[in-house]
Design a protein around this motif. Structure first.
Motif, PDB file in Angstrom:
ATOM      1  N   GLN A  87      37.448   3.104  66.847  1.00  0.00           N
ATOM      2  CA  GLN A  87      38.761   3.728  66.736  1.00  0.00           C
ATOM      3  C   GLN A  87      39.828   2.693  66.447  1.00  0.00           C
ATOM      4  O   GLN A  87      39.568   1.483  66.468  1.00  0.00           O
ATOM      5  CB  GLN A  87      39.098   4.450  68.045  1.00  0.00           C
ATOM      6  CG  GLN A  87      39.241   3.502  69.228  1.00  0.00           C
ATOM      7  CD  GLN A  87      39.644   4.179  70.530  1.00  0.00           C
ATOM      8  OE1 GLN A  87      39.299   5.322  70.769  1.00  0.00           O
ATOM      9  NE2 GLN A  87      40.359   3.464  71.365  1.00  0.00           N
ATOM     10  N   ASN A  88      41.054   3.190  66.192  1.00  0.00           N
ATOM     11  CA  ASN A  88      42.195   2.286  66.154  1.00  0.00           C
ATOM     12  C   ASN A  88      42.579   1.961  67.600  1.00  0.00           C
ATOM     13  O   ASN A  88      41.807   2.194  68.523  1.00  0.00           O
ATOM     14  CB  ASN A  88      43.361   2.901  65.373  1.00  0.00           C
ATOM     15  CG  ASN A  88      43.855   4.213  65.988  1.00  0.00           C
ATOM     16  OD1 ASN A  88      43.204   4.806  66.842  1.00  0.00           O
ATOM     17  ND2 ASN A  88      45.013   4.679  65.538  1.00  0.00           N
ATOM     18  N   ASN A  91      43.588   5.125  72.526  1.00  0.00           N
ATOM     19  CA  ASN A  91      42.470   5.690  73.281  1.00  0.00           C
ATOM     20  C   ASN A  91      42.610   7.197  73.422  1.00  0.00           C
ATOM     21  O   ASN A  91      43.640   7.780  73.096  1.00  0.00           O
ATOM     22  CB  ASN A  91      42.372   5.039  74.661  1.00  0.00           C
ATOM     23  CG  ASN A  91      41.957   3.583  74.589  1.00  0.00           C
ATOM     24  OD1 ASN A  91      40.951   3.257  73.964  1.00  0.00           O
ATOM     25  ND2 ASN A  91      42.724   2.709  75.212  1.00  0.00           N
ATOM     26  N   ARG A 142      45.520   9.031  66.862  1.00  0.00           N
ATOM     27  CA  ARG A 142      44.249   8.343  67.063  1.00  0.00           C
ATOM     28  C   ARG A 142      43.348   8.598  65.855  1.00  0.00           C
ATOM     29  O   ARG A 142      43.161   9.734  65.435  1.00  0.00           O
ATOM     30  CB  ARG A 142      43.543   8.834  68.326  1.00  0.00           C
ATOM     31  CG  ARG A 142      42.158   8.210  68.568  1.00  0.00           C
ATOM     32  CD  ARG A 142      41.561   8.689  69.891  1.00  0.00           C
ATOM     33  NE  ARG A 142      40.301   8.035  70.191  1.00  0.00           N
ATOM     34  CZ  ARG A 142      39.104   8.576  69.963  1.00  0.00           C
ATOM     35  NH1 ARG A 142      39.029   9.797  69.450  1.00  0.00           N
ATOM     36  NH2 ARG A 142      38.002   7.925  70.263  1.00  0.00           N
ATOM     37  N   SER A 144      39.468   7.796  64.533  1.00  0.00           N
ATOM     38  CA  SER A 144      38.165   7.311  64.981  1.00  0.00           C
ATOM     39  C   SER A 144      37.123   7.532  63.894  1.00  0.00           C
ATOM     40  O   SER A 144      37.266   8.393  63.028  1.00  0.00           O
ATOM     41  CB  SER A 144      37.728   8.004  66.275  1.00  0.00           C
ATOM     42  OG  SER A 144      37.432   9.366  66.057  1.00  0.00           O
ATOM     43  N   GLN A 146      32.935   8.064  63.570  1.00  0.00           N
ATOM     44  CA  GLN A 146      31.699   8.324  64.294  1.00  0.00           C
ATOM     45  C   GLN A 146      30.515   8.245  63.334  1.00  0.00           C
ATOM     46  O   GLN A 146      30.564   8.794  62.236  1.00  0.00           O
ATOM     47  CB  GLN A 146      31.707   9.709  64.950  1.00  0.00           C
ATOM     48  CG  GLN A 146      32.893   9.971  65.865  1.00  0.00           C
ATOM     49  CD  GLN A 146      33.969  10.763  65.157  1.00  0.00           C
ATOM     50  OE1 GLN A 146      33.701  11.754  64.487  1.00  0.00           O
ATOM     51  NE2 GLN A 146      35.208  10.322  65.288  1.00  0.00           N
TER      52      GLN A 146
END
Length: 203
Positions: A87-88, A91, A142, A144, A146
């Motif tokens: 991710q960046n 959180n 956020r 991310s 995956q």
């Protein structure tokens, strides 16, 4: 357009290839620990990769429009073998631990690796498939990435006989991952008990 596609394709490969190598290393370590070295090639040869980018809006996006709310992802388990998440700096990932939601802080240039339901079934319950979710509490968005490791269509998840005995009876029936994915997103899957996976293939 073709040159752009070539650049994007190479960018994805340069990012995902090291993770695929890490996936192979982790699987080898797990199977060697279980004394199943003879199943390593079988497990690795059946794998294909799904790559996904996700954008979760931060809390600052909430405005007078009540329908414009931060994006969240409800509690769930993954149905694949292993999931790699990066991710960046924002959180949002939470994992259920003893009934409590625990925040996961992912530092830059690192990954969270989650075991999925298929690895749980393949190891006859020796690996855990954690319930996790995304809940945005920060103002910034956020982003991310995956990487999911699945089995190829037509390949059945079948617990090795070495992991089944009187002390460890078989927990899950053989199943094909594509059929599992269809069930999870079906009306029957939505109406299943809390443990959808067990409802699908539990013994």
């Amino acid at each position: 357009m073709k040159s752009c596609d070539f650049f994007e394709d190479n960018l994805v490969k340069s990012y995902s290839n090291p993770l695929v190598e890490l996936d192979e290393m982790l699987k080898r370590m797990i199977l060697e620990n279980l004394g199943l070295e003879n199943h390593i090639d079988e497990l690795l040869d059946s794998i294909y990769v799904l790559f996904r980018f996700t954008h979760y809006k931060g809390t600052s996006i909430v405005s007078a429009d009540e329908n414009n709310k931060p994006a969240e992802l409800g509690g769930h388990t993954d149905d694949n073998f292993l999931t790699f998440i990066s991710q960046n700096q924002v959180n949002g990932l939470q994992i259920n631990k003893n009934g409590e939601r625990v925040d996961v802080n992912i530092s830059l240039n690192s990954y969270v690796v989650l075991s999925g339901d298929s690895f749980k079934a393949w190891t006859n319950g020796r690996l855990h498939s954690p319930i996790h979710r995304v809940a945005m509490s920060e103002e910034s968005d956020r982003f991310s990435i995956q990487l999911f490791l699945f089995t190829k269509p037509g390949h059945f998840i079948n617990t090795p006989k070495e992991l089944v005995d009187e002390e460890h009876p078989l927990l899950f029936k053989p199943y094909e991952m594509l059929d599992l994915s269809k069930y999870v997103t079906s009306q029957a899957g939505y109406g299943a008990p809390t443990d959808t996976f067990k409802a699908y293939c539990g013994v």
